[in-house]
Design a protein around this motif. Structure first.
Motif, mmCIF file in Angstrom:
data_model
loop_
_atom_site.group_PDB
_atom_site.id
_atom_site.type_symbol
_atom_site.label_atom_id
_atom_site.label_comp_id
_atom_site.label_asym_id
_atom_site.label_seq_id
_atom_site.Cartn_x
_atom_site.Cartn_y
_atom_site.Cartn_z
ATOM 1 N N THR A 172 0.821 -1.193 0.001
ATOM 2 C CA THR A 172 0.106 -0.046 0.010
ATOM 3 C C THR A 172 0.959 1.119 -0.086
ATOM 4 O O THR A 172 2.343 1.140 0.513
ATOM 5 N N ALA A 192 -1.792 8.697 -3.721
ATOM 6 C CA ALA A 192 -2.580 7.809 -3.110
ATOM 7 C C ALA A 192 -2.197 7.906 -1.417
ATOM 8 O O ALA A 192 -3.214 8.054 -0.545
ATOM 9 N N ARG A 195 -3.974 10.787 0.259
ATOM 10 C CA ARG A 195 -5.519 10.646 0.322
ATOM 11 C C ARG A 195 -5.803 9.590 1.371
ATOM 12 O O ARG A 195 -5.421 8.741 1.166
ATOM 13 N N ARG A 198 -7.316 6.444 0.529
ATOM 14 C CA ARG A 198 -6.753 5.422 -0.371
ATOM 15 C C ARG A 198 -5.110 4.908 0.264
ATOM 16 O O ARG A 198 -4.649 4.063 -0.117
ATOM 17 N N GLU A 202 -5.257 1.001 -1.174
ATOM 18 C CA GLU A 202 -4.715 0.909 -2.578
ATOM 19 C C GLU A 202 -3.441 0.354 -2.906
ATOM 20 O O GLU A 202 -2.384 0.769 -2.002
#
Length: 254
Positions: A172, A192, A195, A198, A202
Motif C-alpha cells: 500500500t 495515494a 489521500r 486511499r 490501494e
C-alpha cells in the motif's frame, strides 16, 4: 546498468516462472489448495478445488516438511557451526567462531525464522523450490518472510547455483512510504498516500531484483564496504500500470 536495463532483466527473470505455472497449478489443485490462490493472486479463496483435493497427499506433504524442521533445522539445537578452513585453527579462532555460531542461533530463535522456514519447506517439498527473505528490523533483530511460489523467478550460474532472484510484491502507499520515504516514490503512489481514503487500501506492485555485481569489493573483515561495492546488488523497481519494457521506471533503489 540504468533503470531500463534493470527493468528488462527483472522482467526476463520473473517471466521464466510462466513455463512452470501449469504444473504448479496441477499440484496445488490436488495437494495444497491454499497455494493455488497465491498462484492466481486471488484475495478470496477459490471454491472449485474440493472434489479433486487429496487430504492424504496434503497430510504427507506436511509430514515431509515437518521432518526437515525436526531433523535438518531443529529449533533449540545447534544444527550448524561456523568455520573457516583457510585459517589455521587456534584457541582464539575456535572461541570466536563458537561465539559467532551461538549469537546467530540466538538471533534466529528470537525471530520468526522457524515459522517462515516451515512454509518454505512446504514449497520445496511440493514444487521443488522455495524462497525466503531475510531483512533487518528497524527496532533491531532479524525478520524473515516466506516468498510464495509463483511470485518470483530465479536464474542460475554456470555451476547450477541460484545467483539471481526477482520477486513481485505489492505494498500500500502507507507501506511504501514506511519502506523508502515519500520523496523516492513515483507520483501515483505519493498521490495515494496523500489521500486518507486511499493510503491504507490501494496497492501498488513493486519488483525486487537480487543479482551478482561486477567489480565488487570483498569485506575482508571490514564493516564499511559501500552498498554498491557489495557482492550482490539488491534493486527495487516500481512496476506501474505500463509494462516495464515500455518505459524507464520512475523508481529505483539500490
Amino acid at each position: 546498468m540504468n533503470g531500463l536495463e534493470y527493468s528488462r532483466l527483472a522482467r526476463a527473470v520473473i517471466d521464466q516462472k510462466e513455463d512452470l505455472m501449469n504444473e504448479w497449478e496441477w499440484l496445488s489443485k490436488r495437494i495444497l489448495p491454499r497455494s493455488r490462490d497465491v498462484l492466481r493472486q486471488l484475495k478470496t479463496p477459490a471454491r472449485d478445488f474440493k472434489r479433486e483435493n487429496c487430504a492424504k497427499a496434503c497430510e504427507a506433504l506436511h509430514t515431509l516438511a515437518g521432518a526437515f524442521i525436526t531433523h535438518v533445522t531443529p529449533s533449540g539445537q545447534k544444527w550448524f557451526e561456523f568455520e573457516d578452513k583457510s585459517i589455521k585453527k587456534s584457541k582464539t579462532y575456535e572461541n570466536w567462531y563458537r561465539h559467532a555460531t551461538d549469537v546467530t542461533l540466538d538471533a534466529l530463535a528470537s525471530s520468526n525464522f522457524y515459522p517462515s522456514l516451515q512454509e518454505t519447506h512446504v514449497d520445496r517439498c511440493l514444487f521443488g523450490t522455495g524462497c525466503m527473505l531475510c531483512e533487518s528490523k528497524k527496532s533491531g533483530g532479524l525478520s524473515f518472510k516466506h516468498i510464495p511460489i509463483g511470485s518470483y523467478g530465479i536464474a542460475e550460474d554456470k555451476e547450477g547455483n541460484v545467483d539471481t532472484v526477482c520477486r513481485s510484491f505489492k505494498y500500500t502507499a502507507h507501506q511504501a512510504v514506511q519502506a523508502w520515504g515519500i520523496k523516492r516514490l513515483p507520483t501515483e503512489v505519493r498521490e495515494a498516500f496523500n489521500r486518507p481514503e486511499r493510503r491504507f487500501t490501494e496497492e501498488f506492485e513493486f519488483l525486487h531484483l537480487v543479482m551478482p555485481r561486477k567489480g565488487y569489493t570483498l569485506g575482508n573483515g571490514r564493516a564499511d564496504v559501500p552498498p554498491r561495492k557489495m557482492r550482490f546488488a539488491s534493486v527495487y523497481l516500481y512496476n506501474g500500470a505500463m509494462p516495464l519494457l515500455r518505459r524507464i521506471p520512475e523508481f529505483l533503489i539500490w
